[in-house]
Design a protein around this motif. Structure first.
Motif, PDB file in Angstrom:
ATOM      1  N   LYS A 157     -43.614  14.126  -9.957  1.00  0.00           N
ATOM      2  CA  LYS A 157     -43.379  13.516  -8.721  1.00  0.00           C
ATOM      3  C   LYS A 157     -44.826  13.928  -7.942  1.00  0.00           C
ATOM      4  CE  LYS A 157     -38.599  14.966  -7.855  1.00  0.00           C
ATOM      5  NZ  LYS A 157     -37.807  15.580  -7.001  1.00  0.00           N
ATOM      6  N   ALA A 203     -44.803  18.098   0.639  1.00  0.00           N
ATOM      7  CA  ALA A 203     -43.818  16.914   0.232  1.00  0.00           C
ATOM      8  C   ALA A 203     -43.947  16.301  -0.964  1.00  0.00           C
ATOM      9  CB  ALA A 203     -43.923  15.871   1.711  1.00  0.00           C
ATOM     10  N   SER A 204     -42.924  15.703  -1.361  1.00  0.00           N
ATOM     11  CA  SER A 204     -43.090  14.974  -2.719  1.00  0.00           C
ATOM     12  C   SER A 204     -42.360  13.407  -2.747  1.00  0.00           C
ATOM     13  CB  SER A 204     -42.176  15.655  -3.658  1.00  0.00           C
ATOM     14  OG  SER A 204     -40.966  15.842  -3.589  1.00  0.00           O
ATOM     15  N   LEU A 205     -42.812  12.581  -3.532  1.00  0.00           N
ATOM     16  CA  LEU A 205     -42.308  11.367  -3.820  1.00  0.00           C
ATOM     17  C   LEU A 205     -42.005  11.140  -5.161  1.00  0.00           C
ATOM     18  CD1 LEU A 205     -44.477   9.281  -1.282  1.00  0.00           C
ATOM     19  CD2 LEU A 205     -41.908   9.525  -1.324  1.00  0.00           C
ATOM     20  N   GLY A 232     -40.301   5.624  -1.761  1.00  0.00           N
ATOM     21  CA  GLY A 232     -39.294   6.029  -1.096  1.00  0.00           C
ATOM     22  C   GLY A 232     -39.513   6.753   0.083  1.00  0.00           C
ATOM     23  N   THR A 233     -38.686   7.634   0.680  1.00  0.00           N
ATOM     24  CA  THR A 233     -38.920   8.456   1.828  1.00  0.00           C
ATOM     25  C   THR A 233     -39.234   9.920   1.281  1.00  0.00           C
ATOM     26  OG1 THR A 233     -37.202   7.328   3.122  1.00  0.00           O
ATOM     27  CG2 THR A 233     -37.765   9.654   3.589  1.00  0.00           C
ATOM     28  N   PRO A 234     -40.390  10.269   1.893  1.00  0.00           N
ATOM     29  CA  PRO A 234     -40.854  11.883   1.343  1.00  0.00           C
ATOM     30  C   PRO A 234     -39.912  12.849   1.626  1.00  0.00           C
ATOM     31  CG  PRO A 234     -42.707  10.613   2.373  1.00  0.00           C
ATOM     32  CD  PRO A 234     -41.368   9.756   2.583  1.00  0.00           C
ATOM     33  N   GLN A 235     -39.818  13.819   0.678  1.00  0.00           N
ATOM     34  CA  GLN A 235     -38.904  15.045   0.722  1.00  0.00           C
ATOM     35  C   GLN A 235     -39.585  16.068   0.657  1.00  0.00           C
ATOM     36  OE1 GLN A 235     -35.459  14.234   0.999  1.00  0.00           O
ATOM     37  NE2 GLN A 235     -36.148  12.192   0.935  1.00  0.00           N
ATOM     38  N   MET A 236     -39.275  16.897   1.693  1.00  0.00           N
ATOM     39  CA  MET A 236     -40.089  18.354   1.964  1.00  0.00           C
ATOM     40  C   MET A 236     -39.656  19.261   0.823  1.00  0.00           C
ATOM     41  SD  MET A 236     -41.857  17.671   4.257  1.00  0.00           S
ATOM     42  CE  MET A 236     -42.605  19.282   4.357  1.00  0.00           C
ATOM     43  N   VAL A 237     -40.559  19.953  -0.169  1.00  0.00           N
ATOM     44  CA  VAL A 237     -40.498  20.665  -0.814  1.00  0.00           C
ATOM     45  C   VAL A 237     -40.801  22.040  -0.351  1.00  0.00           C
ATOM     46  CG1 VAL A 237     -41.488  21.703  -3.055  1.00  0.00           C
ATOM     47  CG2 VAL A 237     -41.492  19.158  -2.554  1.00  0.00           C
ATOM     48  N   ARG A 248     -41.351  23.567   3.752  1.00  0.00           N
ATOM     49  CA  ARG A 248     -41.517  23.280   5.163  1.00  0.00           C
ATOM     50  C   ARG A 248     -42.165  24.623   5.794  1.00  0.00           C
ATOM     51  NH1 ARG A 248     -39.542  19.260   7.972  1.00  0.00           N
ATOM     52  NH2 ARG A 248     -37.931  18.570   6.409  1.00  0.00           N
TER      53      ARG A 248
END
Length: 511
Positions: A431, A447-449, A454-459, A461
């Protein structure tokens, strides 16, 4: 920031030529616009964690004294005893315990937000214009940073001071990485004031803070004396690159590995890491050092394994990644990003299209060092190259664009939240990891992709309550290690001594 047009020129390269010898070098170049609309100033990706951390909660800097002489150095505490670099829990007069401030910020945490693990103020009396911050280097449970005349080691877990080493002289250069066995070699000045020269090296053990060998190297000639120093560590070799040459020494004992090489092409810097990729400059009749090469060399001997000749007039600005090999090139305001194969042959060039890209690198922001591998805003792996675009809009935000390694064309784009930016750091576990900047009333984070976008997801916050603290850090370096993020400004400078001591030099977040 200079920008070029959006047309896509022919790749600024020429076929690789056989090499008869030489070494390699590495430096930090300035910002610029990538040819084809791609702005490239980026992080060395695919080469491990890019660490950038300073200080620890409640602890400060110089405690141990270092007595450095040619080939030797030792660390002793204020009471005159030697203990390898300082006692656990040592503090300095005037230090501020910031645990209460961290607790106040954590009391305002919202569901899903990380904690402020620890904070640290500057805590050091700096010269009039402040000081650059070097490192950090992480080994085991110790995180080390350098500032002004001091190296300090802190606990990764709670930020407590583990050791501190007074170098007696000002830090003037440092590699972005340490050796695999936890040693680092830093550049320190000899002489004082206008007569000071960055021509000395000091080895330090990151675990204990013990000072090892210390030695000077010769700087002579106009090109050498005027050029900034680029340092790297490859295996057991530390290189010290300048415009006209590179000197290499063994990290373990300081023995000379190689120096100036035969011919008119000399390395001016290396990329730190297991693979030694070098930039070399060939002196021309005009004495302008505009003919340059990219080389892979054996760091233990200086033997060249392959050479790629850059098209005349183009200069090697940075190495964004070593595996895959991604190179930033510049020419009179133009900027191109080129990829090479493992054997040094041409692979592709990124096609930027209508987007503008931006990154931040240490030499854009600090006064010392020209390393080429300390940038934020780019990453690369076997799936692609990932670049950050320049923020735009009423609530400035940006995108991350992925490029195909073989064609150089964009594959996908991912958008940051309004009022925040995403800056690629590196690829880990398949990722892409990115730093999400803090905005007004918005905490930052990691954040990761996936490689498909796609939509960035927080690892992780960061808490909104700490957004002001986060935003006040001057163009921070970002480190990600075992579920914790560490933010450190690249420079500490205030309007007076007390202001500098109060400025945050490190913030750590985690669950």
């Amino acid at each position: 920031m200079p920008q070029s047009g959006h047309g896509h020129p022919a790749p600024p390269q020429s076929p690789p030529q056989p090499s008869s010898g030489g070494g390699g070098g590495f430096f930090r170049g300035g910002r610029g616009a990538v040819v084809g609309g791609v702005l490239a100033v980026v992080l060395l990706a695919g080469a491990g964690v890019w660490f950038a951390t300073r200080g620890a909660g409640g602890a400060t800097d110089p405690v141990a004294k270092a007595t450095a002489g040619p080939g030797t150095a030792s660390a002793s505490t204020d009471d005159g005893g030697t203990d390898g670099g300082g006692k656990n829990g040592d503090t300095k007069d005037g230090d501020v315990d910031l645990r209460a401030e961290a607790a106040e910020l954590n009391a305002e945490r919202k569901p899903g937000e990380a904690k402020v693990l620890w904070l640290q103020n500057g805590g050091v009396d700096l010269p009039r214009n402040g000081s650059d911050v070097y490192g950090p280097w992480v080994f085991g449970d110790t995180i080390v940073k350098g500032m002004y005349r001091t190296l300090s080691g802190y606990s990764v877990a709670d930020g407590s001071l583990k050791w501190s080493l007074d170098l007696r002289s000002k830090l003037c250069a440092a590699p972005s990485r340490a050796s695999a066995d936890g040693k680092v070699v830093v550049g320190v000045e000899s002489g004082n004031g206008n007569a000071a020269t960055c021509d000395s090296l000091q080895m330090v053990d990151l675990t204990t803070g013990e000072a090892g060998w210390h030695k000077k190297y010769k700087r002579q000639g106009v090109w050498d004396l005027l050029s900034e120093v680029a340092m790297s560590i490859n295996g057991d070799t530390v290189t010290v690159g300048r415009t006209s040459r590179t000197d290499a020494f063994r990290v373990s004992d300081g023995a000379v590995v190689f120096g100036k090489l035969p011919g008119n092409c000399q390395p001016f810097g290396f990329a730190s890491g297991p693979v030694a990729i070098a930039a070399t400059s060939c002196q021309t009749a005009a004495d302008d050092h505009k003919e340059q090469q990219i080389q892979r060399i054996d760091p233990a001997t200086g033997k060249v394994e392959w050479t790629y000749r850059v098209k005349k007039g183009w200069e090697v600005a940075r190495f964004y990644s070593v595996s895959p090999l991604v190179v930033s090139l510049k020419q009179e305001g133009k900027w191109a990003i080129m990829l090479l194969n493992e054997d040094g042959t041409y692979r592709s060039q990124l096609v930027g299209g209508s987007d503008d890209y931006t990154t931040t690198c240490d030499d854009d922001l600090v006064s010392a060092g020209k390393n080429l591998d300390n940038c934020l805003g780019v990453a690369a792996d076997g799936q692609g190259v990932y670049l950050a675009t320049k923020p735009t809009g009423d609530e400035p935000s940006n995108k991350v664009v992925a490029f195909d390694l073989n064609t150089g064309k964009a594959k996908w784009r991912a958008t940051a939240p309004p009022g925040q930016t995403l800056m690629p750091m590196r690829v880990e576990g398949g990722k892409l990891l990115m730093y999400l900047s803090a905005g007004r009333n918005k905490g930052g984070g990691i954040a990761s992709l996936p490689p498909t976008g796609g939509t960035p997801q927080m690892v992780l916050r960061h808490p909104v309550a700490a957004a002001t603290v986060e935003r006040d850090l001057f163009d921070p370096r970002i480190a990600w290690l075992n579920g914790r993020s560490f933010l450190m400004p690249v420079r500490i400078s205030g309007i007076d001594d007390e202001d500098e001591k109060r400025m945050k030099s490190m913030v750590a977040f985690g669950n």
